[in-house]
Each structure stands twice: as C-alpha cells, then as structure tokens.
Scaffold this motif. Structure first.
Motif, mmCIF file in Angstrom:
data_model
loop_
_atom_site.group_PDB
_atom_site.id
_atom_site.type_symbol
_atom_site.label_atom_id
_atom_site.label_comp_id
_atom_site.label_asym_id
_atom_site.label_seq_id
_atom_site.Cartn_x
_atom_site.Cartn_y
_atom_site.Cartn_z
ATOM 1 N N ARG A 1 0.820 -1.028 -0.022
ATOM 2 C CA ARG A 1 0.120 0.030 -0.047
ATOM 3 C C ARG A 1 0.861 1.155 -0.058
ATOM 4 O O ARG A 1 0.349 2.341 0.153
ATOM 5 C CB ARG A 1 -0.930 0.041 1.192
ATOM 6 C CG ARG A 1 -1.592 -1.257 1.197
ATOM 7 C CD ARG A 1 -3.262 -1.180 1.098
ATOM 8 N NE ARG A 1 -3.851 -2.312 0.755
ATOM 9 C CZ ARG A 1 -3.988 -3.279 1.837
ATOM 10 N NH1 ARG A 1 -3.538 -2.984 3.124
ATOM 11 N NH2 ARG A 1 -4.864 -4.437 1.469
ATOM 12 N N ILE A 2 2.233 1.134 0.094
ATOM 13 C CA ILE A 2 2.924 2.268 0.030
ATOM 14 C C ILE A 2 3.583 2.440 -1.415
ATOM 15 O O ILE A 2 3.982 1.746 -2.158
ATOM 16 C CB ILE A 2 4.264 2.056 0.766
ATOM 17 C CG1 ILE A 2 4.107 1.301 2.232
ATOM 18 C CG2 ILE A 2 5.336 3.139 0.683
ATOM 19 C CD1 ILE A 2 3.170 2.400 2.927
ATOM 20 N N HIS A 3 3.264 3.706 -1.870
ATOM 21 C CA HIS A 3 3.542 4.113 -3.543
ATOM 22 C C HIS A 3 4.427 5.198 -3.200
ATOM 23 O O HIS A 3 4.781 5.804 -2.303
ATOM 24 C CB HIS A 3 2.284 4.510 -3.967
ATOM 25 C CG HIS A 3 1.189 3.611 -4.109
ATOM 26 N ND1 HIS A 3 1.115 2.451 -5.085
ATOM 27 C CD2 HIS A 3 -0.013 3.172 -3.388
ATOM 28 C CE1 HIS A 3 0.145 1.776 -4.784
ATOM 29 N NE2 HIS A 3 -0.494 2.277 -3.797
ATOM 30 N N PRO A 4 5.255 5.486 -4.257
ATOM 31 C CA PRO A 4 6.144 6.635 -4.448
ATOM 32 C C PRO A 4 5.674 7.860 -3.848
ATOM 33 O O PRO A 4 6.432 9.031 -3.380
ATOM 34 C CB PRO A 4 6.812 6.750 -5.877
ATOM 35 C CG PRO A 4 6.342 5.330 -6.509
ATOM 36 C CD PRO A 4 5.214 5.058 -5.863
ATOM 37 N N ASP A 5 4.420 8.193 -4.170
ATOM 38 C CA ASP A 5 3.891 9.665 -3.685
ATOM 39 C C ASP A 5 2.959 9.578 -2.650
ATOM 40 O O ASP A 5 2.368 10.755 -2.350
ATOM 41 C CB ASP A 5 3.336 10.387 -5.018
ATOM 42 C CG ASP A 5 2.321 9.469 -5.698
ATOM 43 O OD1 ASP A 5 2.191 8.173 -5.489
ATOM 44 O OD2 ASP A 5 1.286 10.037 -6.530
ATOM 45 N N SER B 1 -6.428 8.064 0.202
ATOM 46 C CA SER B 1 -5.091 7.991 -0.182
ATOM 47 C C SER B 1 -4.152 9.201 0.582
ATOM 48 O O SER B 1 -5.039 10.317 0.784
ATOM 49 C CB SER B 1 -4.714 8.490 -1.591
ATOM 50 O OG SER B 1 -5.017 7.239 -2.263
ATOM 51 N N ILE B 2 -3.102 8.824 1.439
ATOM 52 C CA ILE B 2 -2.328 10.082 2.166
ATOM 53 C C ILE B 2 -1.200 10.494 1.227
ATOM 54 O O ILE B 2 -0.469 9.398 1.274
ATOM 55 C CB ILE B 2 -1.959 9.584 3.500
ATOM 56 C CG1 ILE B 2 -3.144 8.825 4.292
ATOM 57 C CG2 ILE B 2 -1.158 10.419 4.225
ATOM 58 C CD1 ILE B 2 -4.064 9.917 4.507
ATOM 59 N N PRO B 3 -1.009 11.469 0.739
ATOM 60 C CA PRO B 3 0.357 11.897 0.153
ATOM 61 C C PRO B 3 1.267 12.039 1.137
ATOM 62 O O PRO B 3 1.264 12.313 2.287
ATOM 63 C CB PRO B 3 -0.246 13.346 -0.493
ATOM 64 C CG PRO B 3 -1.318 13.833 0.473
ATOM 65 C CD PRO B 3 -2.071 12.693 0.922
ATOM 66 N N LEU B 4 2.432 11.554 0.521
ATOM 67 C CA LEU B 4 3.594 11.869 1.348
ATOM 68 C C LEU B 4 3.902 13.316 1.525
ATOM 69 O O LEU B 4 3.635 14.082 0.711
ATOM 70 C CB LEU B 4 5.030 11.259 0.810
ATOM 71 C CG LEU B 4 4.903 9.553 0.531
ATOM 72 C CD1 LEU B 4 6.090 9.033 -0.205
ATOM 73 C CD2 LEU B 4 4.440 8.698 1.953
ATOM 74 N N ASP B 5 4.207 13.832 2.738
ATOM 75 C CA ASP B 5 4.366 15.023 3.027
ATOM 76 C C ASP B 5 5.686 15.719 2.199
ATOM 77 O O ASP B 5 6.729 14.969 1.897
ATOM 78 C CB ASP B 5 4.820 15.143 4.725
ATOM 79 C CG ASP B 5 6.291 14.395 5.147
ATOM 80 O OD1 ASP B 5 7.156 15.100 5.275
ATOM 81 O OD2 ASP B 5 5.961 13.232 4.941
ATOM 82 N N LEU C 1 7.223 11.265 6.362
ATOM 83 C CA LEU C 1 6.686 9.776 6.339
ATOM 84 C C LEU C 1 7.374 8.866 5.482
ATOM 85 O O LEU C 1 7.693 7.914 5.786
ATOM 86 C CB LEU C 1 5.423 10.090 5.808
ATOM 87 C CG LEU C 1 4.376 8.772 5.833
ATOM 88 C CD1 LEU C 1 4.438 8.391 7.394
ATOM 89 C CD2 LEU C 1 2.973 9.302 5.535
ATOM 90 N N GLY C 2 8.037 9.337 4.544
ATOM 91 C CA GLY C 2 9.017 8.569 3.401
ATOM 92 C C GLY C 2 10.225 7.903 4.109
ATOM 93 O O GLY C 2 10.347 6.876 3.731
ATOM 94 N N ALA C 3 10.821 8.813 4.946
ATOM 95 C CA ALA C 3 12.180 8.595 5.778
ATOM 96 C C ALA C 3 11.577 7.435 6.651
ATOM 97 O O ALA C 3 12.311 6.526 7.165
ATOM 98 C CB ALA C 3 12.643 9.685 6.333
ATOM 99 N N VAL C 4 10.610 7.738 7.299
ATOM 100 C CA VAL C 4 9.967 6.617 8.194
ATOM 101 C C VAL C 4 9.842 5.261 7.944
ATOM 102 O O VAL C 4 10.282 4.498 8.331
ATOM 103 C CB VAL C 4 8.823 7.202 9.209
ATOM 104 C CG1 VAL C 4 8.002 6.055 9.829
ATOM 105 C CG2 VAL C 4 8.880 8.469 10.117
ATOM 106 N N LEU C 5 9.153 5.264 6.495
ATOM 107 C CA LEU C 5 8.785 3.991 5.964
ATOM 108 C C LEU C 5 10.150 3.383 5.480
ATOM 109 O O LEU C 5 10.278 2.237 5.563
ATOM 110 C CB LEU C 5 7.865 4.359 4.746
ATOM 111 C CG LEU C 5 6.511 4.891 5.183
ATOM 112 C CD1 LEU C 5 5.483 5.181 3.931
ATOM 113 C CD2 LEU C 5 5.739 3.630 6.060
ATOM 114 N N ASP C 6 10.939 4.318 4.803
ATOM 115 C CA ASP C 6 12.331 3.799 4.278
ATOM 116 C C ASP C 6 12.975 3.099 5.646
ATOM 117 O O ASP C 6 13.676 1.916 5.546
ATOM 118 C CB ASP C 6 13.155 4.805 3.870
ATOM 119 C CG ASP C 6 12.737 5.248 2.403
ATOM 120 O OD1 ASP C 6 12.061 4.580 1.739
ATOM 121 O OD2 ASP C 6 13.300 6.251 2.020
ATOM 122 N N ALA C 7 13.014 3.606 6.843
ATOM 123 C CA ALA C 7 13.656 3.142 7.828
ATOM 124 C C ALA C 7 12.875 1.975 8.389
ATOM 125 O O ALA C 7 13.849 0.840 8.809
ATOM 126 C CB ALA C 7 13.784 4.058 9.070
#
Length: 178
Positions: free
Chosen positions: A66-70, A94-98, A103-109
């Motif tokens: 459910r995680i997309h690039p944007d 859908s929640i846009p990445l901030d 949020l992207g950094a949290v998901l990457d970690a």
C-alpha cells in the motif's frame, strides 16, 4: 405479535454508550519531545500518526503493497485483534507523502529494519511478524514517556493524530529515524 417481539428480545443486552472525553491536543514542541523520547519502532509509529493524521489502527494495519512513491493507501485497520475495513467510508483514502519527506523517511527506515518484506506483510510488527498490540504500545511506551516528560496523563494516540487537524498546525517533526 407484541408478545412474540418481546420474547425475541428477551435476554439481549445492549452495550452501554461510553462517555468519550475529548483528546488532549499537544503543542508541536511537546509532540516532538515525546517522539524523540520513544524507541523504535514506536517512534516511527507515532510519527506516522502525526504526519499522516492516521489513526493508530490504520498505522498498525499498513502493508508494504500500500506504499507508493507519492502516497500511502489506507484501506483497512487493525482493531481489537482483528483486521477490518476502515472506521468510516471516508477513512478509506490516499495519504500523500509530506513535502518534508518525513513519512517517506519513516517508511524507508522501517523497510531497512524489517525482516518481513513481502507485499502483504505488515510494516510495523512485533518480533513474530504479528500486528503491533495497540494497548501494549500505549501502556508500555507512550504513557511512560508522557509521564517522564510531565505531559498530561490523559494523552493517548488521538492526541498525536489530531495535531495535523488543528488549524495552522504544521508539525515540523523531524525524527531521527534509522
């Protein structure tokens, strides 16, 4: 007919409606202090509730597919030990990445830390790959952290979720994720 209807309801107990207290809304500096004091993965979970304005059940039900690039697709929740549809129809969204990339950094970690990386695996899990237990997270981590920081004892996950909903609140929460 009146007797039949009365008998069919005999013994049925309806749940009591609980009085719900309004959430304690924390200032962004207090949210930042609480997030900084939490260990991983709790830091990432709470950051996700703040930045994404997500309910805790939505965060604990997030799956890699459910995680997309944007954006992040919210389609289910984990509540009282069960996966279910979102709390409301509007909750399916859908929640846009901030724009800050938090949020992207949290998901990457979370991806780097996780040993569960199949598309249908949960992002935030316990050691066995099962969903994070919300009451344990609250009782063992968030509440003691709040107490240590001398924040109101009534703080709960709604206190962090509502930050982004407050008018003119830009939670500049830049957690040290990793």
């Amino acid at each position: 007919m009146g007797d039949c209807a009365r008998e069919s309801c005999s013994g049925v107990r309806l749940p009591r409606k609980k009085a719900r207290k309004p959430p304690v809304l924390l200032a962004k500096q207090d949210i930042r202090r609480a997030i900084d004091a939490l260990p991983e993965p709790n830091k990432s979970i709470v950051t996700s509730t703040v930045i994404g304005s997500l309910r805790i059940g939505e965060v604990t039900a997030l799956r890699w597919e459910r995680i997309h690039p944007d954006r992040v697709e919210i389609v289910e929740r984990f509540y009282e030990g069960e996966f279910d549809d979102t709390k409301t129809d509007a909750g399916r969204r859908s929640i846009p990445l901030d724009s800050h990339g938090i949020l992207g950094a949290v998901l990457d970690a979370a991806w780097r830390r996780s040993q569960y990386r199949k598309p249908d695996d949960l992002i935030f899990t316990n050691a066995k790959g099962s969903p994070v237990n919300r009451p344990n997270l609250l009782r063992r981590h968030l509440k003691p952290t709040v107490k240590k920081l001398a924040l109101p004892s009534t703080v709960d996950f709604r206190s962090t979720t509502r930050c982004m909903e407050k008018s003119n609140c830009e939670c500049e929460v830049h957690p040290n994720v990793g």
